[in-house]
Enzyme design. Structure first.
Site, PDB file in Angstrom:
ATOM      1  N   LYS A 174       0.834  -1.190   0.000  1.00  0.00           N
ATOM      2  CA  LYS A 174       0.000   0.000   0.000  1.00  0.00           C
ATOM      3  C   LYS A 174       0.873   1.247   0.000  1.00  0.00           C
ATOM      4  O   LYS A 174       1.534   1.550   0.994  1.00  0.00           O
ATOM      5  CB  LYS A 174      -0.929   0.057   1.217  1.00  0.00           C
ATOM      6  CG  LYS A 174      -2.026   1.090   1.027  1.00  0.00           C
ATOM      7  CD  LYS A 174      -2.669   1.540   2.327  1.00  0.00           C
ATOM      8  CE  LYS A 174      -1.879   2.656   2.955  1.00  0.00           C
ATOM      9  NZ  LYS A 174      -1.936   3.899   2.106  1.00  0.00           N
ATOM     10  N   THR A 231       2.047   6.323  13.719  1.00  0.00           N
ATOM     11  CA  THR A 231       1.446   5.248  12.917  1.00  0.00           C
ATOM     12  C   THR A 231       2.190   3.941  13.146  1.00  0.00           C
ATOM     13  O   THR A 231       1.594   2.874  13.252  1.00  0.00           O
ATOM     14  CB  THR A 231       1.445   5.631  11.443  1.00  0.00           C
ATOM     15  OG1 THR A 231       0.732   6.859  11.285  1.00  0.00           O
ATOM     16  CG2 THR A 231       0.791   4.560  10.591  1.00  0.00           C
ATOM     17  N   GLU A 249      10.427   1.638  10.011  1.00  0.00           N
ATOM     18  CA  GLU A 249      11.363   2.745   9.746  1.00  0.00           C
ATOM     19  C   GLU A 249      10.594   4.030  10.007  1.00  0.00           C
ATOM     20  O   GLU A 249       9.716   4.386   9.215  1.00  0.00           O
ATOM     21  CB  GLU A 249      11.851   2.684   8.297  1.00  0.00           C
ATOM     22  CG  GLU A 249      12.748   1.498   8.008  1.00  0.00           C
ATOM     23  CD  GLU A 249      14.033   1.527   8.825  1.00  0.00           C
ATOM     24  OE1 GLU A 249      14.596   0.453   9.077  1.00  0.00           O
ATOM     25  OE2 GLU A 249      14.456   2.634   9.213  1.00  0.00           O
ATOM     26  N   CYS A 283      13.325  11.633   6.284  1.00  0.00           N
ATOM     27  CA  CYS A 283      13.515  11.281   7.701  1.00  0.00           C
ATOM     28  C   CYS A 283      14.972  11.454   8.123  1.00  0.00           C
ATOM     29  O   CYS A 283      15.270  11.485   9.314  1.00  0.00           O
ATOM     30  CB  CYS A 283      13.080   9.845   7.945  1.00  0.00           C
ATOM     31  SG  CYS A 283      14.098   8.626   7.105  1.00  0.00           S
ATOM     32  N   GLU A 385       9.530  15.837  15.809  1.00  0.00           N
ATOM     33  CA  GLU A 385       9.731  15.824  14.359  1.00  0.00           C
ATOM     34  C   GLU A 385       8.804  16.821  13.688  1.00  0.00           C
ATOM     35  O   GLU A 385       7.594  16.780  13.877  1.00  0.00           O
ATOM     36  CB  GLU A 385       9.489  14.428  13.790  1.00  0.00           C
ATOM     37  CG  GLU A 385       9.745  14.340  12.290  1.00  0.00           C
ATOM     38  CD  GLU A 385       9.564  12.939  11.745  1.00  0.00           C
ATOM     39  OE1 GLU A 385       8.466  12.392  11.906  1.00  0.00           O
ATOM     40  OE2 GLU A 385      10.526  12.397  11.179  1.00  0.00           O
TER      41      GLU A 385
HETATM   42  N1  LIG Z   1       9.763   8.445   6.260  1.00  0.00           N
HETATM   43  C1  LIG Z   1       9.380   8.983   7.388  1.00  0.00           C
HETATM   44  O1  LIG Z   1      10.012   8.935   8.409  1.00  0.00           O
HETATM   45  C2  LIG Z   1       8.096   9.671   7.358  1.00  0.00           C
HETATM   46  C3  LIG Z   1       7.687  10.329   8.471  1.00  0.00           C
HETATM   47  N2  LIG Z   1       6.485  10.945   8.469  1.00  0.00           N
HETATM   48  C4  LIG Z   1       6.095  11.647   9.698  1.00  0.00           C
HETATM   49  O2  LIG Z   1       4.828  11.150  10.104  1.00  0.00           O
HETATM   50  C5  LIG Z   1       3.937  12.241  10.211  1.00  0.00           C
HETATM   51  C6  LIG Z   1       2.565  11.782   9.807  1.00  0.00           C
HETATM   52  O3  LIG Z   1       2.666  11.488   8.467  1.00  0.00           O
HETATM   53  P1  LIG Z   1       1.458  10.813   7.709  1.00  0.00           P
HETATM   54  O4  LIG Z   1       1.195  11.539   6.471  1.00  0.00           O
HETATM   55  O5  LIG Z   1       0.315  10.631   8.644  1.00  0.00           O
HETATM   56  O6  LIG Z   1       2.105   9.460   7.326  1.00  0.00           O
HETATM   57  P2  LIG Z   1       1.859   8.058   8.000  1.00  0.00           P
HETATM   58  O7  LIG Z   1       3.103   7.700   8.653  1.00  0.00           O
HETATM   59  O8  LIG Z   1       0.615   8.002   8.771  1.00  0.00           O
HETATM   60  O9  LIG Z   1       1.630   7.207   6.668  1.00  0.00           O
HETATM   61  C7  LIG Z   1       2.611   6.387   6.139  1.00  0.00           C
HETATM   62  C8  LIG Z   1       1.878   5.216   5.473  1.00  0.00           C
HETATM   63  O10 LIG Z   1       1.165   4.513   6.483  1.00  0.00           O
HETATM   64  C9  LIG Z   1      -0.201   4.375   6.114  1.00  0.00           C
HETATM   65  N3  LIG Z   1      -0.993   4.322   7.340  1.00  0.00           N
HETATM   66  C10 LIG Z   1      -1.527   5.351   8.016  1.00  0.00           C
HETATM   67  N4  LIG Z   1      -2.210   4.913   9.094  1.00  0.00           N
HETATM   68  C11 LIG Z   1      -2.085   3.544   9.096  1.00  0.00           C
HETATM   69  C12 LIG Z   1      -2.544   2.494   9.943  1.00  0.00           C
HETATM   70  N5  LIG Z   1      -3.274   2.755  11.025  1.00  0.00           N
HETATM   71  N6  LIG Z   1      -2.230   1.206   9.632  1.00  0.00           N
HETATM   72  C13 LIG Z   1      -1.480   0.926   8.555  1.00  0.00           C
HETATM   73  N7  LIG Z   1      -1.021   1.877   7.695  1.00  0.00           N
HETATM   74  C14 LIG Z   1      -1.317   3.168   7.977  1.00  0.00           C
HETATM   75  C15 LIG Z   1      -0.457   5.565   5.248  1.00  0.00           C
HETATM   76  O11 LIG Z   1      -1.584   5.378   4.434  1.00  0.00           O
HETATM   77  C16 LIG Z   1       0.831   5.630   4.451  1.00  0.00           C
HETATM   78  O12 LIG Z   1       0.787   4.713   3.383  1.00  0.00           O
HETATM   79  C17 LIG Z   1       4.501  13.283   9.278  1.00  0.00           C
HETATM   80  O13 LIG Z   1       4.072  14.586   9.623  1.00  0.00           O
HETATM   81  C18 LIG Z   1       5.979  13.120   9.489  1.00  0.00           C
HETATM   82  O14 LIG Z   1       6.344  13.797  10.672  1.00  0.00           O
HETATM   83  C19 LIG Z   1       5.643  10.913   7.401  1.00  0.00           C
HETATM   84  C20 LIG Z   1       6.058  10.254   6.240  1.00  0.00           C
HETATM   85  C21 LIG Z   1       7.313   9.619   6.128  1.00  0.00           C
HETATM   86  O1  LIG Z   2      18.073   6.009   1.740  1.00  0.00           O
HETATM   87  C1  LIG Z   2      17.239   5.288   2.282  1.00  0.00           C
HETATM   88  O2  LIG Z   2      17.285   4.059   2.291  1.00  0.00           O
HETATM   89  C2  LIG Z   2      16.064   5.908   2.963  1.00  0.00           C
HETATM   90  C3  LIG Z   2      15.964   7.220   2.986  1.00  0.00           C
HETATM   91  C4  LIG Z   2      14.860   7.939   3.571  1.00  0.00           C
HETATM   92  C5  LIG Z   2      13.853   7.452   4.334  1.00  0.00           C
HETATM   93  O3  LIG Z   2      13.793   6.211   4.722  1.00  0.00           O
HETATM   94  C6  LIG Z   2      12.752   8.350   4.769  1.00  0.00           C
HETATM   95  O4  LIG Z   2      12.784   9.541   4.470  1.00  0.00           O
HETATM   96  O5  LIG Z   2      11.841   7.799   5.407  1.00  0.00           O
END
Ligand SMILES: NC(=O)C1=CN([C@@H]2O[C@H](COP(=O)(O)OP(=O)(O)OC[C@H]3O[C@@H](n4cnc5c(N)ncnc54)[C@H](O)[C@@H]3O)[C@@H](O)[C@H]2O)C=CC1
Ligand SMILES: O=C(O)/C=C/C=C(\O)C(=O)O
Length: 481
Positions: A174, A231, A249, A283, A385
Site C-alpha cells: 500500500k 502510525t 522505519e 527522515c 519531528e
Molecule cells: N519516512 C518517514 O520517516 C516519514 C515520516 N512521516 C512523519 O509522520 C507524520 C505523519 O505522516 P502521515 O502523512 O500521517 O504518514 P503516516 O506515517 O501516517 O503514513 C505512512 C503510510 O502509512 C499508512 N498508514 C496510516 N495509518 C495507518 C494504519 N493505522 N495502519 C497501517 N497503515 C497506515 C499511510 O496510508 C501511508 O501509506 C509526518 O508529519 C511526518 O512527521 C511521514 C512520512 C514519512
Molecule cells: O536512503 C534510504 O534508504 C532511505 C531514505 C529515507 C527514508 O527512509 C525516509 O525519508 O523515510
C-alpha cells in the site's frame, strides 16, 4: 479525470466498492486524479491472489526472480522522465530531485536486490567429535505486507517490495494515499515485465482502512512499514500480539554537528541540502544544527544568506530549489511548529511563513525555508519531528555538551558530524544514539549497509542482507553423520 486502479492478481482493477479519493497536486492545491478508496474486501482479494501465487514464486529459482526484478529496473530507467514528472506533480518536489534521486534510486533498489538474492547464502556448522552438521535454510514467509510513505514515494515503495520479492515472498503493498501515482505506474511496468499474476499486488487507499486491513490480516505474517512514529506504534499494537515479523522505519530529529575545524564550504553547502532537500521531508534531514561556538556567527550568517536566495516555486522549473510540501494538512502542521518555536523563545532568521506563488500555483502549499536560533536545546521545537523546511541553530562549547544535546530526543535515526579531527569524529559518532552516522558528508548511501534507527526511530534494519534476513524465516537442520 484520471482514475487510478488497484493492481491485483496481475490485473488493473477498480475498487470493489467503486469509491474514489481525490488526489491533489500540492503545487496547485487542485485535484488532478482519483485513487481507489479500497477497503478490506480489496485487501482480501489481494491476499488471496498472493497466497495463490506464492507456491510457484517461492519455488522459482532466485536467479529467475532476480532477472524479473532487473527487468523492472530496466523499465524504470527507460521511463525515467515520465516517472520523475509524475513523482514531482504528485509529491510537490522539484522535478530535478525526482529525476536525479527518487527514480534512479527506485531502479537501483530493484537492481540491487535482483542481484543480492543470488549471493544470499545460508550457513552450515560442523560439530567436530559429535560428527554432525547443521545447515540453515531460509524460507520466505509467504505474503509480505509493505506500507510506504509519501515523502519519497517510489524510492521507499521499491526499497520494501524489492527484498520481499527477491526473497521469494509475494507482496500486498500500500503506497501512501497522498502520493499514489508512481506506484500505479510501476504496476503497469510490472505487467510489461511479465511479473507473474499475484506476485505483487498494490491496493490503494487510506491507511486506517487498507493499511490497517493489511496489518491485521492473519495470512500476512510479515509487515514492513515506513512512516510516522505514531502510525508505527499503531501498527505494532496490532501486529505484535499476532507475533508478526515487523520492520518499522519511523521518524527522526537528526543532529547536524559542526565543529570549528570543519571544511567550512563543504559543511555549509551540504548543510543546505541536508536541511531543505525534498522540502525537509526526508527522515534523514539534519533539522537540528549544532555549531561549535567559535564558528557560530560565521556559519549562521553564511547559511542564512544562501538560504534566503533559494527559489521556492514551480516544482517543474529547472531553478526551483524547494517545491510544495505534500499536503495542506502537512503545511499547517509545519507552520504550527514555526509558531511554537516563537512561543518557545526562538528568533526566526529567515523564512517562517507560507509562500504565495503567482499564477496557477496561487493555491499551492509552499513554505519558505526557515532558520531559527535562540531556542533551548531540549524544547519541543528541538525534540519533536517537524518534517518540513525548518531547522534550528544552536551553539555548543564542548564535545560532551553537544553529545548531550544530540541525544536529548526520543528519536535516534541519523546524525552528521563535520570535523577534520577524525579521532574526534569517530569518538563522537560512537556516543551519538543514531543508527546511521555520516562524517563529512550526508545521504551517501551504500545499499549493502544496515539502514534504520534506534529508540522511537524504528525497529529493525533495512538494506543489504539485513532486509533479506528480515524477509526470510531461518530454519536450522542438524544431521547426524
Ligand atoms: N519516512 C518517514 O520517516 C516519514 C515520516 N512521516 C512523519 O509522520 C507524520 C505523519 O505522516 P502521515 O502523512 O500521517 O504518514 P503516516 O506515517 O501516517 O503514513 C505512512 C503510510 O502509512 C499508512 N498508514 C496510516 N495509518 C495507518 C494504519 N493505522 N495502519 C497501517 N497503515 C497506515 C499511510 O496510508 C501511508 O501509506 C509526518 O508529519 C511526518 O512527521 C511521514 C512520512 C514519512
Ligand atoms: O536512503 C534510504 O534508504 C532511505 C531514505 C529515507 C527514508 O527512509 C525516509 O525519508 O523515510
Amino acid at each position: 479525470m484520471q482514475q487510478l486502479q488497484n493492481y491485483i492478481n496481475g490485473q488493473l482493477v477498480a475498487p470493489l466498492a467503486g469509491q474514489y479519493i481525490d488526489n491533489y497536486n500540492p503545487a496547485t492545491g487542485q485535484v488532478y486524479s482519483l485513487i481507489p478508496d479500497s477497503d478490506e474486501q480489496d485487501v482480501e482479494q489481494a491476499v488471496q491472489a498472493a497466497l495463490a501465487a506464492f507456491p510457484a514464486w517461492s519455488k522459482t529459482p532466485a536467479e529467475k526472480r532476480g532477472q524479473l526484478l532487473m527487468r523492472i529496473a530496466d523499465l524504470i530507467d527507460q521511463n525515467l522522465d515520465c516517472l520523475a514528472e509524475a513523482e514531482s506533480v504528485d509529491n510537490g518536489k522539484p522535478l530535478k530531485l525526482a529525476k536525479s534521486v527518487d527514480i534512479p534510486r527506485a531502479s537501483s533498489n530493484m537492481r540491487f536486490y535482483g542481484t543480492a538474492i543470488q549471493h544470499f547464502a545460508s550457513e552450515a556448522h560442523y560439530m567436530e567429535g559429535t560428527e554432525a552438521i547443521n545447515y540453515t535454510v531460509r524460507h520466505p514467509h509467504g505474503v509480505a505486507g509493505c506500507i510506504s510513505p509519501w515523502n519519497l514515494p517510489l524510492y521507499l515503495f521499491t526499497w520494501k517490495i524489492a527484498p520481499a520479492l527477491a526473497a521469494g515472498n509475494c507482496v500486498v503493498a500500500k503506497p501512501s494515499e497522498v502520493t499514489p501515482m508512481t506506484a500505479y505506474l510501476l504496476s503497469e511496468l510490472c505487467i510489461e515485465a511479465g511479473l507473474p499474476a499475484g506476485v505483487l499486488n498494490i491496493v490503494h487507499g487510506y491507511g486506517h482502512k487498507v493499511g490497517a486491513a493489511i496489518t491485521a490480516h492473519p495470512k500476512v505474517p510479515v509487515i514492513s512499514f515506513t512512516g510516522g512514529t505514531k502510525t508505527g506504534r499503531a501498527i505494532a499494537a496490532t501486529a505484535a500480539p499476532m507475533f508478526k515479523k515487523l520492520s518499522l522505519e519511523l521518524g527522526g530529529k537528526n543532529p547536524n554537528i559542526i565543529f570549528a575545524d570543519c571544511d567550512f564550504n563543504n559543511a555549509l553547502h551540504t548543510s543546505i541540502h541536508s536541511s531543505f532537500a525534498n522540502q525537509g521531508q526526508i527522515c534523514l534531514c539534519g533539522s537540528r544544527i549544532f555549531i561549535e561556538r567559535p564558528l557560530y556567527e560565521k556559519f549562521r550568517d553564511a547559511f542564512v544568506e544562501k538560504v534566503k536566495a533559494m527559489t521556492v516555486g514551480d516544482p517543474l522549473e529547472e531553478g526551483t530549489k524547494l517545491g510544495a510540501v505534500v499536503s495542506e494538512q502537512h503545511m499547517q502542521k509545519v507552520l504550527s511548529y514555526i509558531e511554537l518555536a516563537q512561543q518557545e523563545g526562538g528568533t526566526i532568521l529567515t523564512g517562517g511563513h507560507q509562500v504565495q506563488v503567482a499564477g496557477r500555483f496561487a493555491e499551492g502549499w509552499f513554505i519558505a525555508p526557515t532558520i531559527i536560533e535562540g531556542l533551548p536545546y531540549n524544547c519541543r521545537t528541538n525534540t519533536e519531528e517537524i518534517f518540513g523546511p525548518v531547522v534550528t541553530l544552536t551553539p555548543f562549547d564542548t564535545e560532551e555538551e553537544v553529545i548531550q544535546y544530540a541525544n536529548c530526543t526520543d528519536y535516534g535515526l541519523s546524525a552528521t558530524i563535520w570535523t577534520q579531527n577524525l579521532p574526534r569524529a569517530h569518538r563522537v559518532a560512537h556516543q551519538v544514539h543514531s543508527g546511521i552516522i555520516w562524517i563529512n558528508t550526508w545521504l551517501l548511501r551504500d545499499l549493502r549497509t544496515p539502514f534504520g534507527g534506534m529508540k522511537s526511530s524504528g525497529v529493525g534494519r533495512e538494506g543489504g542482507f539485513e532486509a533479506l534476513r528480515f524477509f526470510t524465516e531461518p530454519q536450522n537442520v542438524c544431521v547426524k553423520l
